[in-house]
Motif scaffolding. Structure first.
Motif, short mmCIF file in Angstrom:
data_model
loop_
_atom_site.label_atom_id
_atom_site.label_comp_id
_atom_site.label_asym_id
_atom_site.label_seq_id
_atom_site.Cartn_x
_atom_site.Cartn_y
_atom_site.Cartn_z
N GLU A 1 -21.12 50.82 27.07
CA GLU A 1 -21.99 50.83 25.70
C GLU A 1 -21.22 52.39 24.69
O GLU A 1 -21.13 53.02 25.87
CB GLU A 1 -23.18 52.23 26.17
CG GLU A 1 -23.93 52.40 25.69
CD GLU A 1 -25.53 52.26 26.05
OE1 GLU A 1 -26.53 53.55 25.65
OE2 GLU A 1 -25.68 52.49 27.41
N VAL A 2 -21.17 52.87 23.44
CA VAL A 2 -20.76 53.44 22.99
C VAL A 2 -21.46 55.28 23.81
O VAL A 2 -22.92 54.86 23.29
CB VAL A 2 -20.89 53.48 21.89
CG1 VAL A 2 -19.84 55.11 21.27
CG2 VAL A 2 -19.82 52.39 21.04
N VAL B 1 -21.57 46.88 22.75
CA VAL B 1 -20.16 46.34 22.37
C VAL B 1 -18.92 45.40 23.41
O VAL B 1 -19.68 45.82 24.72
CB VAL B 1 -18.65 47.46 21.98
CG1 VAL B 1 -19.48 48.67 20.54
CG2 VAL B 1 -18.41 48.26 22.71
N HIS B 2 -17.99 45.08 22.83
CA HIS B 2 -17.42 44.33 23.56
C HIS B 2 -16.09 44.87 23.47
O HIS B 2 -15.50 44.45 21.98
CB HIS B 2 -17.03 42.83 23.30
CG HIS B 2 -18.91 42.34 23.44
ND1 HIS B 2 -18.99 41.22 24.59
CD2 HIS B 2 -19.75 41.80 22.71
CE1 HIS B 2 -20.42 41.07 24.32
NE2 HIS B 2 -20.75 40.48 23.44
N PHE B 3 -15.10 44.66 25.20
CA PHE B 3 -13.66 44.70 24.31
C PHE B 3 -12.50 43.77 23.33
O PHE B 3 -13.00 42.75 24.33
CB PHE B 3 -12.81 45.77 25.47
CG PHE B 3 -11.96 46.16 24.76
CD1 PHE B 3 -11.74 47.23 24.60
CD2 PHE B 3 -10.96 45.60 26.14
CE1 PHE B 3 -10.46 47.81 24.59
CE2 PHE B 3 -9.05 45.54 25.51
CZ PHE B 3 -8.58 46.55 24.95
N ALA C 1 -29.91 47.58 21.83
CA ALA C 1 -30.80 47.99 22.74
C ALA C 1 -32.06 48.00 21.54
O ALA C 1 -32.03 48.61 20.68
CB ALA C 1 -30.66 48.81 22.86
N GLY C 2 -33.81 47.42 21.90
CA GLY C 2 -34.49 47.50 21.25
C GLY C 2 -34.76 46.50 20.24
O GLY C 2 -36.22 46.45 19.88
N MET C 3 -33.32 45.22 20.11
CA MET C 3 -33.96 44.24 19.59
C MET C 3 -35.01 43.17 20.10
O MET C 3 -34.51 43.64 21.15
CB MET C 3 -32.74 43.78 19.08
CG MET C 3 -31.89 43.77 18.89
SD MET C 3 -30.62 42.69 18.26
CE MET C 3 -29.61 43.48 16.60
N PHE C 4 -35.45 42.51 19.97
CA PHE C 4 -36.65 41.91 19.95
C PHE C 4 -35.42 40.00 20.40
O PHE C 4 -34.81 39.61 19.38
CB PHE C 4 -37.64 40.98 19.27
CG PHE C 4 -38.44 41.95 19.28
CD1 PHE C 4 -39.69 41.95 20.06
CD2 PHE C 4 -38.88 42.91 18.25
CE1 PHE C 4 -40.67 43.56 19.84
CE2 PHE C 4 -40.00 44.14 18.08
CZ PHE C 4 -40.76 44.10 18.65
N VAL C 5 -35.73 40.06 21.34
CA VAL C 5 -34.66 38.59 21.95
C VAL C 5 -35.70 37.25 21.95
O VAL C 5 -36.81 37.79 23.15
CB VAL C 5 -33.83 38.49 22.59
CG1 VAL C 5 -33.13 39.93 21.95
CG2 VAL C 5 -34.24 39.29 24.46
N HIS C 6 -35.54 35.94 22.68
CA HIS C 6 -35.87 34.69 23.14
C HIS C 6 -35.16 34.79 24.26
O HIS C 6 -33.84 34.65 24.44
CB HIS C 6 -35.92 33.28 22.16
CG HIS C 6 -36.67 33.91 21.17
ND1 HIS C 6 -37.86 33.35 20.38
CD2 HIS C 6 -36.54 34.07 19.88
CE1 HIS C 6 -38.51 33.50 19.58
NE2 HIS C 6 -36.87 34.29 18.93
#
Length: 113
Positions: free
Chosen positions: A75-76, A61-63, A107-112
């Motif tokens: 991170e929560v 998250v962002h504050f 976390a766990g996402m695929f990114v470029h």
């Protein structure tokens, strides 16, 4: 999302002890019913009367302040008294969900690159 133990939820109703918008955690599952711990009460309610929060344990998250996201990512880590516990670079902050924005990546996402 399956509303299993540990899921952070909102009740789609309200009471004197559980005002609308109060965040709770599922502590027990019994068929179609869930036992939920809110800051001032524990209730048993049909799963259909609950809504999973966008913010769960391990969500990045962002504050926000005045609707503008801080560049710092947290991170929560927990839910305490209706507020999310957020780890920002080793420092824990306690915030209501309305002051947080979910990161576009998790976390766990695929990114470029």
């Amino acid at each position: 999302m399956c509303l299993e133990e540990g899921t952070y939820v909102y009740w789609m109703d309200q009471s004197e002890d559980v005002p609308r918008g109060t965040l709770g955690v599922v502590i027990d599952v019994d068929g179609d019913e869930r036992r939920v711990k809110f800051p001032n009460d524990k209730i048993t309610v049909a799963a259909t009367k609950l809504n999973a929060s966008d913010f769960q344990k391990d969500t990045l998250v962002h504050f926000t302040k005045d609707g503008i996201a801080d560049d710092q990512i947290g991170e929560v880590t927990d839910l305490e008294d209706g507020k999310l516990q957020i780890n920002f670079q080793g420092e824990t902050k306690s915030e209501k969900p309305k002051y947080l924005i979910k990161c576009d990546f998790q976390a766990g996402m695929f990114v470029h690159w």
